[in-house]
Motif scaffolding. Sequence first.
Motif, PDB file in Angstrom:
ATOM      1  N   GLU A  83       0.898  -1.168  -0.124  1.00  0.00           N
ATOM      2  CA  GLU A  83      -0.013   0.020   0.037  1.00  0.00           C
ATOM      3  C   GLU A  83       1.097   1.487   0.102  1.00  0.00           C
ATOM      4  OE1 GLU A  83      -2.496  -0.389   3.260  1.00  0.00           O
ATOM      5  OE2 GLU A  83      -4.113  -1.730   2.105  1.00  0.00           O
ATOM      6  N   GLN A  86       2.286   1.666  -3.723  1.00  0.00           N
ATOM      7  CA  GLN A  86       1.177   2.184  -4.632  1.00  0.00           C
ATOM      8  C   GLN A  86       0.921   3.516  -4.266  1.00  0.00           C
ATOM      9  OE1 GLN A  86      -0.395  -0.213  -7.015  1.00  0.00           O
ATOM     10  NE2 GLN A  86      -0.561   1.975  -7.879  1.00  0.00           N
ATOM     11  N   THR A  87       0.801   3.701  -3.177  1.00  0.00           N
ATOM     12  CA  THR A  87       0.707   5.444  -2.887  1.00  0.00           C
ATOM     13  C   THR A  87       1.853   6.155  -3.154  1.00  0.00           C
ATOM     14  OG1 THR A  87      -0.970   4.814  -1.054  1.00  0.00           O
ATOM     15  CG2 THR A  87      -0.062   6.979  -1.123  1.00  0.00           C
ATOM     16  N   ASN A  89       3.744   5.633  -5.431  1.00  0.00           N
ATOM     17  CA  ASN A  89       3.908   5.884  -7.139  1.00  0.00           C
ATOM     18  C   ASN A  89       2.690   6.720  -7.324  1.00  0.00           C
ATOM     19  OD1 ASN A  89       5.234   5.094  -9.278  1.00  0.00           O
ATOM     20  ND2 ASN A  89       3.464   3.478  -9.827  1.00  0.00           N
ATOM     21  N   ASP A  90       1.616   6.615  -6.917  1.00  0.00           N
ATOM     22  CA  ASP A  90       0.783   7.385  -7.551  1.00  0.00           C
ATOM     23  C   ASP A  90       0.490   8.717  -6.848  1.00  0.00           C
ATOM     24  OD1 ASP A  90      -0.469   4.929  -8.535  1.00  0.00           O
ATOM     25  OD2 ASP A  90      -2.038   4.723  -6.804  1.00  0.00           O
ATOM     26  N   LYS A  91       1.034   9.130  -5.783  1.00  0.00           N
ATOM     27  CA  LYS A  91       0.927  10.424  -5.316  1.00  0.00           C
ATOM     28  C   LYS A  91       2.235  11.247  -5.676  1.00  0.00           C
ATOM     29  CE  LYS A  91      -2.858   9.656  -2.650  1.00  0.00           C
ATOM     30  NZ  LYS A  91      -4.268  10.299  -2.865  1.00  0.00           N
ATOM     31  N   ARG A  94       4.185   9.343 -10.087  1.00  0.00           N
ATOM     32  CA  ARG A  94       3.652   9.448 -11.286  1.00  0.00           C
ATOM     33  C   ARG A  94       3.207  11.095 -11.599  1.00  0.00           C
ATOM     34  NH1 ARG A  94      -0.500   4.331 -11.472  1.00  0.00           N
ATOM     35  NH2 ARG A  94       1.201   2.599 -12.178  1.00  0.00           N
ATOM     36  N   PRO A  95       2.832  11.793 -10.798  1.00  0.00           N
ATOM     37  CA  PRO A  95       2.435  13.148 -11.204  1.00  0.00           C
ATOM     38  C   PRO A  95       3.757  13.871 -11.417  1.00  0.00           C
ATOM     39  CG  PRO A  95       1.550  12.375  -8.980  1.00  0.00           C
ATOM     40  CD  PRO A  95       2.352  11.406  -9.429  1.00  0.00           C
ATOM     41  N   GLU A  99      10.524   7.985 -13.023  1.00  0.00           N
ATOM     42  CA  GLU A  99      10.418   6.475 -13.084  1.00  0.00           C
ATOM     43  C   GLU A  99      11.751   6.103 -12.178  1.00  0.00           C
ATOM     44  OE1 GLU A  99      10.142   2.717 -16.132  1.00  0.00           O
ATOM     45  OE2 GLU A  99      10.556   4.749 -16.808  1.00  0.00           O
ATOM     46  N   LYS A 305       2.377   6.285   4.463  1.00  0.00           N
ATOM     47  CA  LYS A 305       1.049   6.143   3.332  1.00  0.00           C
ATOM     48  C   LYS A 305       0.217   7.311   3.885  1.00  0.00           C
ATOM     49  CE  LYS A 305      -2.820   3.560   1.699  1.00  0.00           C
ATOM     50  NZ  LYS A 305      -3.653   4.293   1.907  1.00  0.00           N
ATOM     51  N   ASP A 309      -1.076  10.273   1.893  1.00  0.00           N
ATOM     52  CA  ASP A 309      -2.791  10.744   1.573  1.00  0.00           C
ATOM     53  C   ASP A 309      -3.296  11.981   1.920  1.00  0.00           C
ATOM     54  OD1 ASP A 309      -3.130   8.260   0.261  1.00  0.00           O
ATOM     55  OD2 ASP A 309      -3.583   7.038   2.241  1.00  0.00           O
ATOM     56  N   SER A 313      -1.666  14.656  -1.797  1.00  0.00           N
ATOM     57  CA  SER A 313      -2.827  14.297  -2.758  1.00  0.00           C
ATOM     58  C   SER A 313      -2.930  15.493  -3.758  1.00  0.00           C
ATOM     59  CB  SER A 313      -4.030  13.822  -2.175  1.00  0.00           C
ATOM     60  OG  SER A 313      -3.883  12.479  -1.521  1.00  0.00           O
TER      61      SER A 313
END
Length: 431
Positions: A83, A86-87, A89-91, A94-95, A99, A305, A309, A313
Amino acid sequence: MKIFNQIESEVQSYARSFPRIFNRAKGEWMWDEDGNQYLDFLAGAGTLNYGHNNPLFKQALLDYIEQDGITHGLDMHTRAKGEFLQTFNDKILRPRNMEYMVQFTGPTGTNAVEAAMKIARNVTGQQNIVTFTNGFHGVSLGALAATGNSHHRDASGVSLNGTHRMPYDGYLGDNIDTTEYLDKVLADSSSGINSPAAVIVETVQGEGGINAASIEWLRNLQTVCRKHKILLIVDDIQAGCGRTGDYFSFEEAGIEPDIITLSKSLGGYGLPFAVVLMKPELDQWKPGEHNGTFRGNNLAFVTAKAALDHYWSDNAFSEEVKRKGRYISQRLENIVQQYGDGNFTTKGRGMFQGINCVNGELAGKITRAAFQKGLIIETSGADDQIVKFLCPLVISEANLEKGIDIVEEAIREVCAKTDSIPEEKVYFEVA
């Protein structure tokens, strides 16, 4: 204090500056056993960007423990780790179109630095790492070799090697671009410097004295690294996780490090946690080649995490930090103009600033006076001459103002007690 004096090692340092027994902390506040309240402008040396016992993280941690979540799992896959990844990478990645592979090292910043230098050496086949004057990267032997501070280096007990020392931005004067010197010695086969594996740099040298590299210098440094096919490592352990305003301290410069080290506030709650981010092509480790029993702090995964979050975000928190940073700059400029005859320039970025005094003795008097008034604030720099502002990023505006007011009052009192002023009449500068 008896038990501490009886059996705790003489190596203790912060306890000497703040000789109290602390037993409670919340946000930007700490309390000692006598009920005295202190504003914390030390924040775990940059580990508590989100404050003490952040309630947003605490409940997530308590829930995880209550559910018998994995506490220790070596580097095995756990839900908490997945988790977090993933967070993150997402927050974060990626933005920013970043990489990177994520390596979980031992939970300290110095271990992340050791791993970063090791992989750079293994991938390139070269041994030496270019480091900079006044840099600080940790006190384990490899990281210590990259550290400039003689106080720490002298304690090693052995010869420190494997590095080339270069002048940091501004070290030779404001009008000298030291990356040109680096470029020259790398291009000259008779310079005595073999082709190095990597350059390791802090964008803001915290322990070295709040020396902030200019955006242009950082860009030039990357250009030199790419020209000579040298890996660029950014040590973002203290300057990262929002301290300068952006999540990574190098974002404003628009550079793309090959390797990044993170620790300190990465875990969010003060729990030990460190990672190395590396470009995918550099991830050439063999299984277990750099390991450690505590390379998977699942409790820190949970709070890290939660920090991502709640604060990363969107851009709201980043903009708040930048706004507070501008306020700090304005206040410190006013202080040095009033007490330093205005002969100074502003250094530092975001909420990572300080006041440079004539010497460590004067800075020490100021921080001791501030502590008597209820403010915990430390010094840094080669001679401990910097009064270093490192408050939690979540501090309220009122308490940020209050803390700086205390420093200003301490400076006023120290100046009033000074019988003689140096001929140049220079006491402070913003660093």
